[in-house]
Write a protein that holds these residues in place. Structure first.
Motif, PDB file in Angstrom:
ATOM      1  N   CYS A  14       6.226 -14.524 -11.327  1.00 47.45           N
ATOM      2  CA  CYS A  14       5.994 -13.210 -11.577  1.00 47.45           C
ATOM      3  C   CYS A  14       6.219 -12.009  -9.707  1.00 47.45           C
ATOM      4  O   CYS A  14       6.480 -12.994  -8.681  1.00 47.45           O
ATOM      5  CB  CYS A  14       4.479 -12.993 -11.215  1.00 47.45           C
ATOM      6  N   HIS A  15       7.667 -11.594 -10.238  1.00 42.16           N
ATOM      7  CA  HIS A  15       7.258 -10.567  -8.839  1.00 42.16           C
ATOM      8  C   HIS A  15       6.855  -9.993  -8.136  1.00 42.16           C
ATOM      9  O   HIS A  15       6.664  -9.434  -7.073  1.00 42.16           O
ATOM     10  CB  HIS A  15       9.272  -9.992  -9.599  1.00 42.16           C
ATOM     11  N   ASP A  19       5.811 -10.047  -4.323  1.00 39.35           N
ATOM     12  CA  ASP A  19       4.950  -8.419  -3.225  1.00 39.35           C
ATOM     13  C   ASP A  19       3.783  -8.699  -2.163  1.00 39.35           C
ATOM     14  O   ASP A  19       3.362  -8.664  -1.184  1.00 39.35           O
ATOM     15  CB  ASP A  19       5.302  -7.460  -4.147  1.00 39.35           C
ATOM     16  N   ALA A  20       2.992  -9.712  -3.701  1.00 39.66           N
ATOM     17  CA  ALA A  20       1.578  -9.804  -3.022  1.00 39.66           C
ATOM     18  C   ALA A  20       1.398 -10.352  -1.647  1.00 39.66           C
ATOM     19  O   ALA A  20       0.467 -10.012  -1.198  1.00 39.66           O
ATOM     20  CB  ALA A  20       0.781  -9.820  -3.984  1.00 39.66           C
ATOM     21  N   VAL A  21       1.865 -12.217  -2.252  1.00 39.17           N
ATOM     22  CA  VAL A  21       2.501 -12.645  -0.848  1.00 39.17           C
ATOM     23  C   VAL A  21       2.143 -12.285   0.293  1.00 39.17           C
ATOM     24  O   VAL A  21       2.075 -12.503   1.522  1.00 39.17           O
ATOM     25  CB  VAL A  21       3.337 -13.926  -1.851  1.00 39.17           C
ATOM     26  N   LYS A  22       3.739 -12.046   0.049  1.00 37.93           N
ATOM     27  CA  LYS A  22       4.228 -10.273   1.709  1.00 37.93           C
ATOM     28  C   LYS A  22       3.435  -9.709   2.273  1.00 37.93           C
ATOM     29  O   LYS A  22       3.422 -10.327   2.958  1.00 37.93           O
ATOM     30  CB  LYS A  22       5.070 -10.557   0.969  1.00 37.93           C
ATOM     31  N   ILE A  50      -2.648  -9.469 -13.532  1.00 37.30           N
ATOM     32  CA  ILE A  50      -2.113 -10.137 -11.520  1.00 37.30           C
ATOM     33  C   ILE A  50      -0.771  -9.529 -11.197  1.00 37.30           C
ATOM     34  O   ILE A  50      -0.004  -8.545 -11.614  1.00 37.30           O
ATOM     35  CB  ILE A  50      -1.536 -11.777 -12.056  1.00 37.30           C
ATOM     36  N   PRO A  51      -1.266  -9.968  -9.929  1.00 37.50           N
ATOM     37  CA  PRO A  51      -1.487 -10.683  -9.090  1.00 37.50           C
ATOM     38  C   PRO A  51      -2.996  -9.683  -8.756  1.00 37.50           C
ATOM     39  O   PRO A  51      -3.144  -8.626  -8.185  1.00 37.50           O
ATOM     40  CB  PRO A  51      -0.620 -10.321  -7.943  1.00 37.50           C
ATOM     41  N   ASN A  62      -7.436  -5.782  -7.753  1.00 35.46           N
ATOM     42  CA  ASN A  62      -5.724  -5.710  -8.579  1.00 35.46           C
ATOM     43  C   ASN A  62      -4.670  -5.044  -8.425  1.00 35.46           C
ATOM     44  O   ASN A  62      -4.935  -3.712  -7.545  1.00 35.46           O
ATOM     45  CB  ASN A  62      -6.737  -5.485  -9.868  1.00 35.46           C
ATOM     46  N   TRP A  63      -3.565  -4.788  -8.312  1.00 37.61           N
ATOM     47  CA  TRP A  63      -2.463  -4.603  -8.339  1.00 37.61           C
ATOM     48  C   TRP A  63      -2.060  -4.153  -9.338  1.00 37.61           C
ATOM     49  O   TRP A  63      -2.540  -3.663 -10.267  1.00 37.61           O
ATOM     50  CB  TRP A  63      -1.024  -5.575  -8.652  1.00 37.61           C
ATOM     51  N   PRO A  64      -1.996  -2.264  -8.884  1.00 32.63           N
ATOM     52  CA  PRO A  64      -1.388  -2.544  -6.983  1.00 32.63           C
ATOM     53  C   PRO A  64      -1.623  -1.882  -6.001  1.00 32.63           C
ATOM     54  O   PRO A  64      -2.885  -1.715  -6.597  1.00 32.63           O
ATOM     55  CB  PRO A  64       0.405  -0.933  -7.704  1.00 32.63           C
TER      56      PRO A  64
END
Length: 79
Positions: A14-15, A19-22, A50-51, A62-64
């Motif tokens: 999941c790209h 991005d959320a990890v970053k 997700i994420p 929730n994303w975004p």
């Protein structure tokens, strides 16, 4: 900002989750990753959103979300 252990609901490949990890890495909060694929209940809850980040009290974002929105979420829920 107080240290807070967050949960990141994600799945491999999941790209957006990457991005959320970053973004999480730019905060001072510790976090754990939970791959939803191993729990059908989590797939049903978060499969399309997700994420998702959850705090210790069950509050979620929730994303975004941007870094500022994530920091606001963390700050509000550590008061």
């Amino acid at each position: 900002m107080a240290d807070k252990n967050l949960l990141l609901y994600f799945t491999d490949g999941c790209h957006l989750c990457d991005d959320a990890v970053k973004l999480l890495q730019q905060t001072n909060c510790s976090y754990s990753k939970v791959d939803i694929i191993h729990d059908q209940r989590l797939v049903d809850l978060y499969g399309y959103s997700i994420p998702v980040i959850e705090d210790n009290n069950g509050n979620t974002i929730n994303w975004p979300f941007s870094l500022q929105e994530l920091n606001d979420f963390i700050h509000i829920h550590t008061q």
